[in-house]
Write an enzyme that holds these catalytic residues in place. Sequence first.
Site, PDB file in Angstrom:
ATOM      1  N   CYS A 259      -3.975 -16.849   3.491  1.00  0.00           N
ATOM      2  CA  CYS A 259      -3.152 -16.021   4.447  1.00  0.00           C
ATOM      3  C   CYS A 259      -1.790 -16.174   4.358  1.00  0.00           C
ATOM      4  CB  CYS A 259      -4.009 -16.191   5.905  1.00  0.00           C
ATOM      5  SG  CYS A 259      -5.463 -15.495   6.086  1.00  0.00           S
TER       6      CYS A 259
ATOM      7  N   GLU B  43      -5.350 -12.980   9.853  1.00  0.00           N
ATOM      8  CA  GLU B  43      -4.090 -13.106   9.401  1.00  0.00           C
ATOM      9  C   GLU B  43      -3.912 -12.136   8.031  1.00  0.00           C
ATOM     10  OE1 GLU B  43      -5.151 -17.081  11.084  1.00  0.00           O
ATOM     11  OE2 GLU B  43      -6.108 -15.656   9.558  1.00  0.00           O
TER      12      GLU B  43
ATOM     13  N   CYS C 189      -4.308 -20.058   6.594  1.00  0.00           N
ATOM     14  CA  CYS C 189      -4.886 -20.692   5.491  1.00  0.00           C
ATOM     15  C   CYS C 189      -3.792 -20.374   4.302  1.00  0.00           C
ATOM     16  CB  CYS C 189      -6.516 -20.649   5.195  1.00  0.00           C
ATOM     17  SG  CYS C 189      -6.486 -18.968   4.585  1.00  0.00           S
TER      18      CYS C 189
ATOM     19  N   HIS D 299     -10.141 -12.499   7.177  1.00  0.00           N
ATOM     20  CA  HIS D 299      -9.378 -13.312   8.002  1.00  0.00           C
ATOM     21  C   HIS D 299      -8.500 -12.372   8.708  1.00  0.00           C
ATOM     22  CE1 HIS D 299      -9.747 -17.339   5.578  1.00  0.00           C
ATOM     23  NE2 HIS D 299     -10.614 -16.666   5.534  1.00  0.00           N
TER      24      HIS D 299
END
Length: 150
Positions: free
Chosen positions: A86, A55, A83, A53
């Site tokens: 993250c 992030e 999420c 991801h």
Amino acid sequence: MATDESYVRRAIDLSRSAVEHGNTPFGSLLVVDDEIVRTAENRTLTDDDIAAHPEFELARWAASELEPAERAACTMYTSTEPCPMCASAIVYAGLERVVYSVSVESLAEIRDDGVIEIPCAEVVDRADGSTTVDGPVLEEEGLAVHEDYF
């Protein structure tokens, strides 16, 4: 000086780029003292890595490459609310602020699965973190990318 909206638009552009490169539509950037210091886009599909991801990548990079004072002055702009994985990385990295476009609730409304509906601010609060979470910002623009993809 750039505005939150201009940085969020850049994150949305990165989410479009992620799709062009064969991934799901997520993009993020880090800003310190009104300067973009790093960008990332989702690579979960092309890297076959559930943790790829943007992030998470940026939080890890910040933790290893920025001084504590820089991280404490750092804002992450992201196309979609981080999420829980993250959000935890953001707290551990000590980033000052997160600004997102699409809320987790809005994302869950258009996706059939794969959304853990725990707001980023809740993760920060439960971790006793100090990161400020702001959003949604330009949600319709960010949501359009997800609607096209999903």
